[in-house]
Design an enzyme around this catalytic site. Structure first.
Site, PDB file in Angstrom:
ATOM      1  N   LYS A  34       0.835  -1.200   0.000  1.00 14.42           N
ATOM      2  CA  LYS A  34       0.000   0.000   0.000  1.00 14.42           C
ATOM      3  C   LYS A  34       0.873   1.255   0.000  1.00 14.42           C
ATOM      4  O   LYS A  34       2.076   1.194   0.252  1.00 14.42           O
ATOM      5  CB  LYS A  34      -0.910   0.011   1.230  1.00 14.42           C
ATOM      6  CG  LYS A  34      -0.177   0.180   2.548  1.00 14.42           C
ATOM      7  CD  LYS A  34      -1.131   0.328   3.706  1.00 14.42           C
ATOM      8  CE  LYS A  34      -0.359   0.592   5.014  1.00 14.42           C
ATOM      9  NZ  LYS A  34      -1.256   0.885   6.142  1.00 14.42           N
ATOM     10  N   ARG A 132      -9.821   1.529  15.014  1.00 11.34           N
ATOM     11  CA  ARG A 132      -9.571   2.206  13.751  1.00 11.34           C
ATOM     12  C   ARG A 132     -10.569   1.729  12.694  1.00 11.34           C
ATOM     13  O   ARG A 132     -11.443   2.480  12.286  1.00 11.34           O
ATOM     14  CB  ARG A 132      -8.118   1.964  13.313  1.00 11.34           C
ATOM     15  CG  ARG A 132      -7.686   2.753  12.106  1.00 11.34           C
ATOM     16  CD  ARG A 132      -6.191   2.652  11.832  1.00 11.34           C
ATOM     17  NE  ARG A 132      -5.766   1.307  11.452  1.00 11.34           N
ATOM     18  CZ  ARG A 132      -4.551   1.028  10.975  1.00 11.34           C
ATOM     19  NH1 ARG A 132      -3.635   1.993  10.856  1.00 11.34           N
ATOM     20  NH2 ARG A 132      -4.224  -0.212  10.641  1.00 11.34           N
ATOM     21  N   TYR A 261      16.648  31.616   4.604  1.00 12.70           N
ATOM     22  CA  TYR A 261      15.524  32.421   5.087  1.00 12.70           C
ATOM     23  C   TYR A 261      15.573  32.623   6.590  1.00 12.70           C
ATOM     24  O   TYR A 261      15.908  31.715   7.353  1.00 12.70           O
ATOM     25  CB  TYR A 261      14.195  31.733   4.760  1.00 12.70           C
ATOM     26  CG  TYR A 261      13.801  31.761   3.306  1.00 12.70           C
ATOM     27  CD1 TYR A 261      13.513  32.957   2.652  1.00 12.70           C
ATOM     28  CD2 TYR A 261      13.689  30.578   2.590  1.00 12.70           C
ATOM     29  CE1 TYR A 261      13.136  32.974   1.324  1.00 12.70           C
ATOM     30  CE2 TYR A 261      13.308  30.581   1.255  1.00 12.70           C
ATOM     31  CZ  TYR A 261      13.029  31.782   0.625  1.00 12.70           C
ATOM     32  OH  TYR A 261      12.656  31.784  -0.689  1.00 12.70           O
ATOM     33  N   MET A 309      12.213  25.377  -0.243  1.00 14.25           N
ATOM     34  CA  MET A 309      11.347  24.512  -1.035  1.00 14.25           C
ATOM     35  C   MET A 309      12.147  23.576  -1.936  1.00 14.25           C
ATOM     36  O   MET A 309      11.832  22.389  -2.059  1.00 14.25           O
ATOM     37  CB  MET A 309      10.387  25.347  -1.884  1.00 14.25           C
ATOM     38  CG  MET A 309       9.397  24.515  -2.694  1.00 14.25           C
ATOM     39  SD  MET A 309       8.289  25.523  -3.714  1.00 14.25           S
ATOM     40  CE  MET A 309       7.340  26.386  -2.465  1.00 14.25           C
TER      41      MET A 309
END
Length: 372
Positions: A34, A132, A261, A309
């Site tokens: 998965k 769950r 930054y 980023m």
């Protein structure tokens, strides 16, 4: 591959881990692929493992099952989330095995199967303490009595999920196992004999809990890691994922030079700062700002300043002969050093699962295929 960054997946390591798990467990394997095989690539992993004889591939949702089947997969596919009402027809038409824990879905599966004159295999999902998904263990007899008369449904299996099998205190795991045994006994009273019973996840496999049900269901262990900080003392696992970039700029700067930054880091002395084209868009967590380490020429160097980023800066002042173009390893081994997913996870307060998923899904992957 022209990209500067690359995630490398060693499929030979995945195959090795599968074999180790199967030998340790002495049982069939539901190989969990998965979430794109935890960032390792669902299709290449499944294609590598199919010749090894898994009993099932475990996916989370219908979309993954459809993708896996379209790849030519010949192994039965178990949809562990279960399904929604509008997905019943697709499950019936494609022959998937589905987790079942809702009466309304059972009725819909039965109706659709009878219309097509077929039978749908299901695994009853029992909640033994995870809170769950699943039928609450105490409610199982009522649920089975509802499902049992429904035509078109084959009660093929039953499973549950351990909540704390990766922790030293196994009291709750033992309680869950007892509840699952109770569920099996209650099923027997209704003359239901499941072909497939499975409760052991990676943590339980490594502590040899719940191995007596015929199937085990490894996830992260397939990819070379133990859950949490759990040692894999009963097994030899190989980590399958590495993440590498290259230095694109070097500069020498004087003391008290701010970096990135917010000017959260100022050089303490004359320094050599390297820039690599990796950032939080590439799955490299921003919490590694002034916190992470990267390998350059076999040396650990610190991340300095905030992770951007698409860019991250490193202080490579300690690396002799460092050059533009040098490899920078963010996850994996270089020389005698290694940076693991567990190490990164501990630095930012998360788990190794998240590290693999974040990095693996955010970058182009290349594969090392096992020798025959």
């Amino acid at each position: 591959m022209l990209t500067t960054n690359k995630v490398i997946i060693d499929l030979g390591a995945v195959r090795h881990n599968f074999r180790q798990i199967k030998t340790l467990a002495g049982a069939g394997v539901v190989a969990v692929v998965k979430s794109d095989a935890y960032g390792h690539g669902m299709i290449p992993v499944a294609q590598t493992l199919e010749p090894e004889g898994p009993t099932y591939f475990g996916v989370f949702e219908l979309e993954e099952a459809m993708e896996l089947k379209a790849s030519g997969c010949g192994v039965p596919i178990l949809i562990m989330m279960g399904i929604l009402a509008e997905q019943v027809s697709a499950v019936v038409d494609n022959g998937f095995t589905v987790a079942l824990f809702q009466k309304a879905i059972a009725r819909r599966i039965s109706d659709a199967a009878q219309q097509r004159q077929t039978v749908v295999p299901v695994h009853i999902k029992v909640d033994t303490g995870m809170t769950r998904l699943g039928v609450t263990w105490a409610d199982l007899p009522d649920f089975l009595q509802y499902v049992l008369p429904l035509k078109g449904i084959h009660l093929k299996g039953m499973f549950s999920h351990f909540a704390v099998s990766d922790e030293p205190d196994l009291a709750f795991t033992n309680k869950q196992r007892e509840r699952f045994l109770w569920a099996v006994n209650e099923s027997d009273k209704l003359n239901i004999s499941f072909d497939d019973l499975h409760v052991s996840n990676s943590g339980a496999i490594l502590t040899k809990k719940g191995l007596d049900f015929g199937l085990v269901r490894p996830g992260i262990a397939l990819y070379g890691s133990s859950p949490a900080k759990m040692p894999s003392k009963n097994i030899s696992l190989k980590r399958a994922m590495s993440f590498k970039s290259r230095i694109v700029q070097l500069r020498s700067v004087p003391a008290d030079t701010p970096v990135s930054y917010g000017c959260t880091y100022n050089t303490k002395s004359s320094s050599t700062i390297a820039t690599i084209p990796v950032g939080y868009d590439d799955g490299y967590n921003r919490l590694l700002s002034n916190n992470g380490e990267v390998l350059v020429r076999g040396t650990r160097v610190p991340v300095v300043g905030r992770v951007c980023m698409n860019l991250t800066m490193l202080d490579v002042s300690s690396v002799e002969g460092v050059s533009v173009g040098d490899e920078a390893v963010l996850l994996g081994a270089q020389g005698k050093e290694e940076i693991t997913a567990e190490e990164i996870a501990e630095k930012i307060g998360t788990i190794n699962y998240e590290i693999y998923c974040s990095i693996g899904k955010s970058n182009l992957r290349s594969y090392l295929y096992p020798a025959e």
